[in-house]
Design an enzyme around this catalytic site. Sequence first.
Site, PDB file in Angstrom:
ATOM      1  N   GLN A  69      35.464  41.103  47.138  1.00  0.00           N
ATOM      2  CA  GLN A  69      36.788  41.334  46.547  1.00  0.00           C
ATOM      3  C   GLN A  69      36.922  42.792  46.122  1.00  0.00           C
ATOM      4  O   GLN A  69      37.942  43.427  46.390  1.00  0.00           O
ATOM      5  CB  GLN A  69      36.999  40.412  45.343  1.00  0.00           C
ATOM      6  CG  GLN A  69      37.094  38.955  45.756  1.00  0.00           C
ATOM      7  CD  GLN A  69      37.215  38.004  44.576  1.00  0.00           C
ATOM      8  OE1 GLN A  69      37.098  38.419  43.428  1.00  0.00           O
ATOM      9  NE2 GLN A  69      37.440  36.738  44.862  1.00  0.00           N
TER      10      GLN A  69
ATOM     11  N   SER B  65      30.242  42.466  46.087  1.00  0.00           N
ATOM     12  CA  SER B  65      31.507  41.737  45.911  1.00  0.00           C
ATOM     13  C   SER B  65      32.494  42.120  47.008  1.00  0.00           C
ATOM     14  O   SER B  65      32.926  43.273  47.101  1.00  0.00           O
ATOM     15  CB  SER B  65      32.122  42.059  44.543  1.00  0.00           C
ATOM     16  OG  SER B  65      33.481  41.688  44.541  1.00  0.00           O
TER      17      SER B  65
ATOM     18  N   ARG C 216      35.260  24.197  43.166  1.00  0.00           N
ATOM     19  CA  ARG C 216      34.030  23.950  43.939  1.00  0.00           C
ATOM     20  C   ARG C 216      33.121  22.950  43.207  1.00  0.00           C
ATOM     21  O   ARG C 216      32.447  22.144  43.837  1.00  0.00           O
ATOM     22  CB  ARG C 216      33.297  25.249  44.236  1.00  0.00           C
ATOM     23  CG  ARG C 216      34.196  26.276  44.913  1.00  0.00           C
ATOM     24  CD  ARG C 216      33.582  26.968  46.090  1.00  0.00           C
ATOM     25  NE  ARG C 216      34.482  28.007  46.567  1.00  0.00           N
ATOM     26  CZ  ARG C 216      35.358  27.874  47.562  1.00  0.00           C
ATOM     27  NH1 ARG C 216      35.441  26.738  48.225  1.00  0.00           N
ATOM     28  NH2 ARG C 216      36.143  28.866  47.922  1.00  0.00           N
TER      29      ARG C 216
ATOM     30  N   ARG D 295      29.285  28.852  36.843  1.00  0.00           N
ATOM     31  CA  ARG D 295      28.826  27.807  37.781  1.00  0.00           C
ATOM     32  C   ARG D 295      27.350  27.465  37.647  1.00  0.00           C
ATOM     33  O   ARG D 295      26.914  26.471  38.230  1.00  0.00           O
ATOM     34  CB  ARG D 295      29.144  28.201  39.232  1.00  0.00           C
ATOM     35  CG  ARG D 295      30.607  28.026  39.557  1.00  0.00           C
ATOM     36  CD  ARG D 295      30.914  28.212  41.034  1.00  0.00           C
ATOM     37  NE  ARG D 295      32.343  28.004  41.245  1.00  0.00           N
ATOM     38  CZ  ARG D 295      33.066  28.595  42.186  1.00  0.00           C
ATOM     39  NH1 ARG D 295      32.491  29.428  43.035  1.00  0.00           N
ATOM     40  NH2 ARG D 295      34.350  28.330  42.304  1.00  0.00           N
TER      41      ARG D 295
ATOM     42  N   LYS E  87      40.375  30.392  53.266  1.00  0.00           N
ATOM     43  CA  LYS E  87      41.096  30.967  52.130  1.00  0.00           C
ATOM     44  C   LYS E  87      40.964  32.493  52.117  1.00  0.00           C
ATOM     45  O   LYS E  87      41.962  33.201  51.981  1.00  0.00           O
ATOM     46  CB  LYS E  87      40.496  30.350  50.860  1.00  0.00           C
ATOM     47  CG  LYS E  87      41.266  30.545  49.612  1.00  0.00           C
ATOM     48  CD  LYS E  87      40.864  29.482  48.601  1.00  0.00           C
ATOM     49  CE  LYS E  87      39.567  29.763  47.875  1.00  0.00           C
ATOM     50  NZ  LYS E  87      39.674  30.797  46.831  1.00  0.00           N
TER      51      LYS E  87
ATOM     52  N   ASP F  85      29.566  30.782  47.285  1.00  0.00           N
ATOM     53  CA  ASP F  85      30.502  29.726  46.864  1.00  0.00           C
ATOM     54  C   ASP F  85      29.952  28.326  47.139  1.00  0.00           C
ATOM     55  O   ASP F  85      30.515  27.335  46.658  1.00  0.00           O
ATOM     56  CB  ASP F  85      31.846  29.892  47.590  1.00  0.00           C
ATOM     57  CG  ASP F  85      32.583  31.146  47.120  1.00  0.00           C
ATOM     58  OD1 ASP F  85      32.299  31.621  46.005  1.00  0.00           O
ATOM     59  OD2 ASP F  85      33.435  31.646  47.875  1.00  0.00           O
TER      60      ASP F  85
HETATM   61  C1  S3P Z   1      35.835  36.203  48.017  1.00  0.00           C
HETATM   62  C2  S3P Z   1      34.697  36.846  47.625  1.00  0.00           C
HETATM   63  C3  S3P Z   1      33.694  36.219  46.727  1.00  0.00           C
HETATM   64  C4  S3P Z   1      33.852  34.722  46.694  1.00  0.00           C
HETATM   65  C5  S3P Z   1      35.268  34.322  46.497  1.00  0.00           C
HETATM   66  C6  S3P Z   1      36.131  34.820  47.641  1.00  0.00           C
HETATM   67  C7  S3P Z   1      36.785  36.930  48.874  1.00  0.00           C
HETATM   68  O1  S3P Z   1      33.887  36.717  45.410  1.00  0.00           O
HETATM   69  O2  S3P Z   1      33.029  34.176  45.690  1.00  0.00           O
HETATM   70  O3  S3P Z   1      35.393  32.913  46.430  1.00  0.00           O
HETATM   71  O4  S3P Z   1      37.716  36.321  49.438  1.00  0.00           O
HETATM   72  O5  S3P Z   1      36.629  38.149  49.005  1.00  0.00           O
HETATM   73  P1  S3P Z   1      33.250  38.125  44.900  1.00  0.00           P
HETATM   74  O6  S3P Z   1      33.862  39.222  45.664  1.00  0.00           O
HETATM   75  O7  S3P Z   1      33.586  38.192  43.433  1.00  0.00           O
HETATM   76  O8  S3P Z   1      31.776  38.027  45.148  1.00  0.00           O
END
Ligand code: S3P
Length: 442
Positions: free
Chosen positions: A184, A182, A402, A360, A37, A329
């Site tokens: 993201q 993070s 999850r 979670r 993903k 995750d």
């Molecule tokens: C992800 C980063 C993680 C993860 C999420 C997917 C990504 O989140 O928990 O399911 O694809 O960059 P965070 O960046 O908030 O830690």
Amino acid sequence: MLNRRAGNGCKSIKAEMERKVRQSQALRGEVVPPGDKSISHRAAILNGIAFGTGRIDNFSPSADCLSTVSCLRALGVEIEDQGISLAVCGKAMGGLTEPYDVLDAGNSGTTMRLLAGLLSAQSFLSIITGDQSLRSRPMDRLIQPLRLMGADIWGREHGSRAPLVIKGGQLHGIRYQLPVASAQVKSAILLAGLFAQHDTTIEEPAFTRDHTERLLQAMGDKIEIEGRRITISPSSLSAIDLHIPGDLSSAAFWLVAGAIHPHAEIKIRDVGVNPKRSGIIDVLKAMGADIRVEGERVEGGEPIADISVRSSSLVGTHVAGELVPRLIDEIPVLAVAACVAEGTTVIRDAQELRVKEADRIATTVEELSKFGAEIEELPDGMVIHGEKRLRGAECHSHQDHRLAMALGVAALVAEGETVIQGAEAVNFSYPGFWRDLARLSK
Ligand code: S3P
């Protein structure tokens, strides 16, 4: 079977699916998990702003990645859907167009955060929202660094919640120390940095998944990586064709199921084993799981392998510190393994779990307790006393994919029958999960 549940205070009625799972006599067979993903989101976004057409094979069929595809289409990117492959016709830098309507990231934090970074640098106005869960997740961690880069970006609750309103424009590079680990937020800043004047340097407090960096390198960007410090220079990208590896976060459910079931032998094929994601393999092995990682190879700049798992006797463990982002995750399903392992498992430094699709920590503790697990909540994790015989239960996914799948794994070893409400949540990441579970159960 569909149940009707009123959504929190709003007029709409949501249809919920109930799934019944009986304790399984044996678990045997092969699984090929869906495409990763995290990599799918990034491959679609980066090809969407690249020069040329990129073909993405084994694109994740998850609702989350489909949210990214529909947002990109709304921004003018032509995406041809060819089954589990996509052909993304890149708009090059500066070719995206103002969307006619509000962009909808659905349940997907990755869609919202990565696109917010990208949109901050486009010369038009956009508004991005998401479902009730996503609208309650923190966005200040994203808005703050983007504002430092010169972005005009606003959110509800003093810039901390979506919907986000973004009036894109010329950004400038920054030096920034990320306060939370993070991927993201890191990726959002890197996407903004691609379009900024001068370099952007960020430092992470702990290593997080590096799929954005790997793809940027493969697409010709000038990016320098020195430990946890990353510097991106403004540059243009060339589209690439790539095959997305299987999602280790989806494979994790079978790794735990295979290790805790007394009669199990499962082979999981073509799984991504990026070291910044593979904490679950290390922890399960440290707990005594009979896991073999075979045929390691590199595809599309990412390491992949086949993984076999067999019935094992597990012992409790401690998970904390830099290990946490490497399996963030997978913690709900790791908690299921800990319930049946000998001894106590302690999970700390995982406060980020409180701001995922659901809280979670609270929901895992609440739902696994219904199976007879001895599990205590900590502010930043949980303590699980193992060697419990789990009993089938009536439980709820809290609309968290999850958690829904972790409960499915618990049900495979719990005595009798388990009923999981909100079972359709699996569609956010692994739409074929219940089908694969039924196929492996003998
Ligand atoms: C992800 C980063 C993680 C993860 C999420 C997917 C990504 O989140 O928990 O399911 O694809 O960059 P965070 O960046 O908030 O830690």
